[in-house]
Design an enzyme around this catalytic site. Structure first.
Site, mmCIF file in Angstrom:
data_model
loop_
_atom_site.group_PDB
_atom_site.id
_atom_site.type_symbol
_atom_site.label_atom_id
_atom_site.label_comp_id
_atom_site.label_asym_id
_atom_site.label_seq_id
_atom_site.Cartn_x
_atom_site.Cartn_y
_atom_site.Cartn_z
ATOM 1 N N LYS A 71 74.426 50.578 8.380
ATOM 2 C CA LYS A 71 75.308 49.554 7.790
ATOM 3 C C LYS A 71 75.038 48.223 8.491
ATOM 4 O O LYS A 71 75.114 48.132 9.723
ATOM 5 C CB LYS A 71 76.763 49.994 7.983
HETATM 6 O O1 G3P Z 1 84.555 49.977 5.737
HETATM 7 C C1 G3P Z 1 84.877 48.688 5.395
HETATM 8 C C2 G3P Z 1 86.142 48.475 4.616
HETATM 9 O O2 G3P Z 1 86.459 49.542 3.814
HETATM 10 C C3 G3P Z 1 87.282 47.836 5.355
HETATM 11 O O3 G3P Z 1 88.543 48.055 4.767
HETATM 12 O O4 G3P Z 1 91.021 48.004 4.780
HETATM 13 O O5 G3P Z 1 89.751 47.048 6.736
HETATM 14 O O6 G3P Z 1 89.786 45.885 4.555
HETATM 15 P P1 G3P Z 1 89.851 47.198 5.238
#
Ligand code: G3P
Length: 220
Positions: free
Chosen positions: A87
């Protein structure tokens, strides 16, 4: 649409896997920190532990921000297991790193994508996955699902193979909307996957079936 779980928690990964609907895992440095995973050896071991649970791609994020650092880190991560997707953040060096990994047959996930232009760049570099963060867009009054739709159209226009991985999903409606507009993958918190199971009419219907069955047994 594939279901990935967005967590570094082994317990949650096991629980989602046991449901029989899990296709992969995504992690990020915040999620690793939440589980208290630190130090290179522990991080690498944790990814191996995840790969041992799930038979599907596992996104492992680089911490470096320069090209050489991302390449060195990504190659180490990719060597851990064939299911690792490296990633990489959507930056100029990140796109160069994706191009490098693509040339070496290493899977990649381009993260922190917030626009169709960024998604186009990731696909041109050969990213396996592109991760538009729909919840964080919604948070700033921008339609996250609309971005998934735009990227879907652009990739289909040019037959681009990069898979649209809807990330930053917050609730079950996000999953359904992403499926409607053709996301290839949704990476979700466990709570959003579990919420898909629930419907009050299912609960009431099952209670009635079982009550009728019990009544019939008594009549005999
Ligand atoms: O993995 C990255 C992403 O899904 C982050 O999610 O909830 O931190 O915006 P969030």
């Amino acid at each position: 649409m594939k279901f990935f779980i967005d967590t570094a928690s082994l317990d949650q990964i096991r629980e989602a896997h046991a449901l029989g609907v899990l296709d992969g895992v995504t992690t990020n440095p915040s999620l690793m920190a939440k589980e208290g995973i630190s130090g290179e050896e522990n991080v690498l071991k944790h990814y191996m532990d995840i790969c041992a649970i799930v038979d599907g791609d596992v996104s492992a994020e680089v911490i470096s921000t320069d090209l050489d650092g991302m390449v060195a880190e990504g190659e180490k991560l990719a060597a851990l297991h064939p299911n690792i997707a490296v990633k990489v953040p959507m930056t100029r060096d990140g796109v160069k790193a994706i191009k490098h990994f693509t040339g070496k047959g290493i899977k990649t996930n381009c993260t922190l994508v917030f626009s169709a232009g960024q998604a186009l760049l990731a696909a041109k570099a050969g990213a396996t996955y592109v991760s538009p963060f729909i919840g964080r867009l919604d948070d700033v009054s921008t339609d996250g699902v609309r971005l998934i739709e735009q990227i879907r159209t652009i990739y289909d226009n040019y037959g681009m193979d990069t898979q649209v991985l809807a990330a930053s999903i917050r609730h079950p409606m996000h999953i359904i909307q992403c499926a409607e507009v053709g996301a290839d993958v949704a990476t979700c918190p466990l709570s959003a996957i579990l919420a898909l199971f629930d419907h009050p009419l299912t609960t009431i219907g099952l209670e009635k079936f079982l009550a009728d069955h019990r009544k019939a047994q008594k009549v005999r």
